[in-house]
Design a protein around this motif. Sequence first.
Motif, PDB file in Angstrom:
ATOM      1  N   PHE A 178       7.259  99.132 -88.964  1.00 27.11           N
ATOM      2  CA  PHE A 178       7.717  97.925 -88.743  1.00 27.11           C
ATOM      3  C   PHE A 178       8.563  96.852 -87.333  1.00 27.11           C
ATOM      4  O   PHE A 178       8.305  95.829 -87.101  1.00 27.11           O
ATOM      5  CB  PHE A 178       8.434  97.279 -90.018  1.00 27.11           C
ATOM      6  N   LYS A 179       8.492  98.321 -86.974  1.00 24.97           N
ATOM      7  CA  LYS A 179       8.532  97.989 -85.207  1.00 24.97           C
ATOM      8  C   LYS A 179       8.075  97.160 -84.574  1.00 24.97           C
ATOM      9  O   LYS A 179       8.443  96.322 -84.012  1.00 24.97           O
ATOM     10  CB  LYS A 179       9.446  98.871 -84.996  1.00 24.97           C
ATOM     11  N   ASN A 216      10.613 105.086 -83.881  1.00 24.96           N
ATOM     12  CA  ASN A 216       9.750 104.629 -84.378  1.00 24.96           C
ATOM     13  C   ASN A 216       9.766 103.099 -82.397  1.00 24.96           C
ATOM     14  O   ASN A 216       8.815 102.028 -82.803  1.00 24.96           O
ATOM     15  CB  ASN A 216       9.636 103.662 -85.600  1.00 24.96           C
ATOM     16  N   PRO A 245      14.761 100.166 -96.597  1.00 30.87           N
ATOM     17  CA  PRO A 245      15.279 100.958 -96.327  1.00 30.87           C
ATOM     18  C   PRO A 245      16.422 100.835 -94.495  1.00 30.87           C
ATOM     19  O   PRO A 245      16.187 100.002 -93.726  1.00 30.87           O
ATOM     20  CB  PRO A 245      13.913 101.842 -95.161  1.00 30.87           C
ATOM     21  N   GLY A 251      18.981 101.949 -91.269  1.00 30.22           N
ATOM     22  CA  GLY A 251      19.513 102.776 -90.620  1.00 30.22           C
ATOM     23  C   GLY A 251      20.700 101.900 -90.045  1.00 30.22           C
ATOM     24  O   GLY A 251      22.139 102.129 -89.615  1.00 30.22           O
ATOM     25  N   ALA A 252      20.782 101.276 -88.440  1.00 32.45           N
ATOM     26  CA  ALA A 252      21.340 100.676 -87.788  1.00 32.45           C
ATOM     27  C   ALA A 252      22.002  99.217 -88.855  1.00 32.45           C
ATOM     28  O   ALA A 252      23.088  98.541 -88.541  1.00 32.45           O
ATOM     29  CB  ALA A 252      21.578 100.690 -86.308  1.00 32.45           C
ATOM     30  N   THR A 258      20.160  96.153 -88.645  1.00 30.15           N
ATOM     31  CA  THR A 258      18.919  95.385 -87.749  1.00 30.15           C
ATOM     32  C   THR A 258      18.050  94.307 -88.794  1.00 30.15           C
ATOM     33  O   THR A 258      17.918  93.547 -89.698  1.00 30.15           O
ATOM     34  CB  THR A 258      19.178  95.688 -86.689  1.00 30.15           C
ATOM     35  N   LEU A 259      17.192  95.573 -89.209  1.00 24.01           N
ATOM     36  CA  LEU A 259      16.145  95.456 -90.410  1.00 24.01           C
ATOM     37  C   LEU A 259      16.526  94.456 -91.538  1.00 24.01           C
ATOM     38  O   LEU A 259      16.085  93.534 -91.667  1.00 24.01           O
ATOM     39  CB  LEU A 259      15.105  96.617 -90.405  1.00 24.01           C
ATOM     40  N   GLY A 276      14.155 108.318 -89.144  1.00 28.77           N
ATOM     41  CA  GLY A 276      14.610 106.687 -88.638  1.00 28.77           C
ATOM     42  C   GLY A 276      15.659 105.683 -89.199  1.00 28.77           C
ATOM     43  O   GLY A 276      15.348 104.363 -88.884  1.00 28.77           O
ATOM     44  N   ASP A 305      21.148 106.327 -88.152  1.00 24.06           N
ATOM     45  CA  ASP A 305      22.295 105.749 -87.220  1.00 24.06           C
ATOM     46  C   ASP A 305      23.436 106.107 -87.947  1.00 24.06           C
ATOM     47  O   ASP A 305      23.712 105.754 -88.128  1.00 24.06           O
ATOM     48  CB  ASP A 305      21.831 104.069 -86.973  1.00 24.06           C
ATOM     49  N   THR A 363       8.314 101.366 -94.608  1.00 21.22           N
ATOM     50  CA  THR A 363       8.513 100.675 -93.467  1.00 21.22           C
ATOM     51  C   THR A 363       7.517 101.091 -92.189  1.00 21.22           C
ATOM     52  O   THR A 363       7.856 100.876 -90.954  1.00 21.22           O
ATOM     53  CB  THR A 363      10.347 100.661 -92.647  1.00 21.22           C
ATOM     54  N   GLY A 364       7.126 102.405 -92.016  1.00 19.47           N
ATOM     55  CA  GLY A 364       6.717 103.318 -91.271  1.00 19.47           C
ATOM     56  C   GLY A 364       5.624 104.480 -91.938  1.00 19.47           C
ATOM     57  O   GLY A 364       5.737 105.376 -93.086  1.00 19.47           O
TER      58      GLY A 364
END
Length: 416
Positions: free
Chosen positions: A109-110, A136, A239, A241-242, A244-245, A304, A307, A381-382
Amino acid sequence: MVIKMLRCLKCGRAHEPARTLYTCEKCGGKLEIVYDYDAVAEKIDKKALAKRSMGVWKYRELLPVDDPKNIVTLNEGGTPLLEARNLARELGLKHLWLKDETRNPTASFKDRPMSVGISKAVEFGAQTVVTASSGNAAIALAAYAAKAGIKCYAFVPADAPEAKLAQLSIYGARAIRGAPKGIGDPAYKLMQIAHKRYGWHPIPSCSAFNPYQPEGSKTMSYEIIEQLNWQVPDWVIVPTGAGTLVSGNAKGYFEFEQLDFIDHVPHLAAIQAEGCAPLVRGFKEGKPPHEIPTWPNPKTIAGGLVDPYPWDADIAIPAIRKSEGAAETVADAEILEAEKLLAKMEGIFAEPSGAAGLAGLGRLLEAGVIDRSDVVVVEVTGSGLKDIKIVTQLFEVPPVIEPELKQLEGLLEKLR
Ligand SMILES: *Cc1c(COP(=O)(O)O)cnc(C)c1O
């Protein structure tokens, strides 16, 4: 583009959108892009959107690029929302949908945020961009930088998977691995050092250093709503990490609500791996997001989602709460099981990070947070091709036989 201003989330200062700006010029805080939604509403409505072809730039009025000439695109977005009937049956669910982001140009998705990030950098006249990423985001940035004809430096973790490093390099990015030292994220530290010293435009996948790129992720939400015929799903599982998504997704739903395209937003669920879950812990403990500590010694197969410091928890956590959503962790074993189920039952090969949402759905069903009659969207997402090491270990190398019926029969007997 109909941007009203860029507002600092830390000190509240409003900035004109016209200049090259990545953080607050007064306090260095994170900038939020504020649109003039009345002006947007004059330009687009549901009918106008329905007539345009799918993809990130279909929603150009809600993206932060002024001149369409600056748009750098590989036809990202416009991914299918697939009804997962087999998985729904397996889990006892009525309505389960998969947003298949593995179909993007660089297979995650990045590409959505990086198409926007590079386009804005081009608008700012950038010659060189720099990123920090577990893989990614750097890969996507490298592809769009290649398309735009600008130079790309990428700082990645020392243990980034081979396939991701190869993909990064083939697009022409200069990849440099950062070794862990002290607390904090070595890749991010290097990006900040390089940005300061050389003036390279920073485009990591969090909004702390670049407020433009996260806007690309809003388009996933717009698409999901349109693909469900303007119905709002009960849950969207992300899903994380930081953060942001999930915060980018949330902004998309809130904007569609603001524009009266929908009358409420879905519950958002952020899923992190047990071995690196600072955002989920912060959510559950109710800590002020700025006080969430860096996660020590992250360890998970979902690279992925690693973070250690959740850069966008300050936007993500309030957004999840506003949506009356949830945040949950999943074990690596559950992620691997979800990866296998996605492939075997629905024909989608996801990387571990991309399958974490499905693993999270299992947890949230068990906990009774999600009801089996709810309409659920899981973001995948990946792509699995980015990280095949674990998968290779799961299966034996296929047997070799001679082209004779007898040998085939003997083998089939054994395989049965
Ligand atoms: C980046 C990424 C995510 C989400 O990460 P955030 O840092 O929370 O934006 C999810 N899945 C994959 C495959 C990713 O690459």
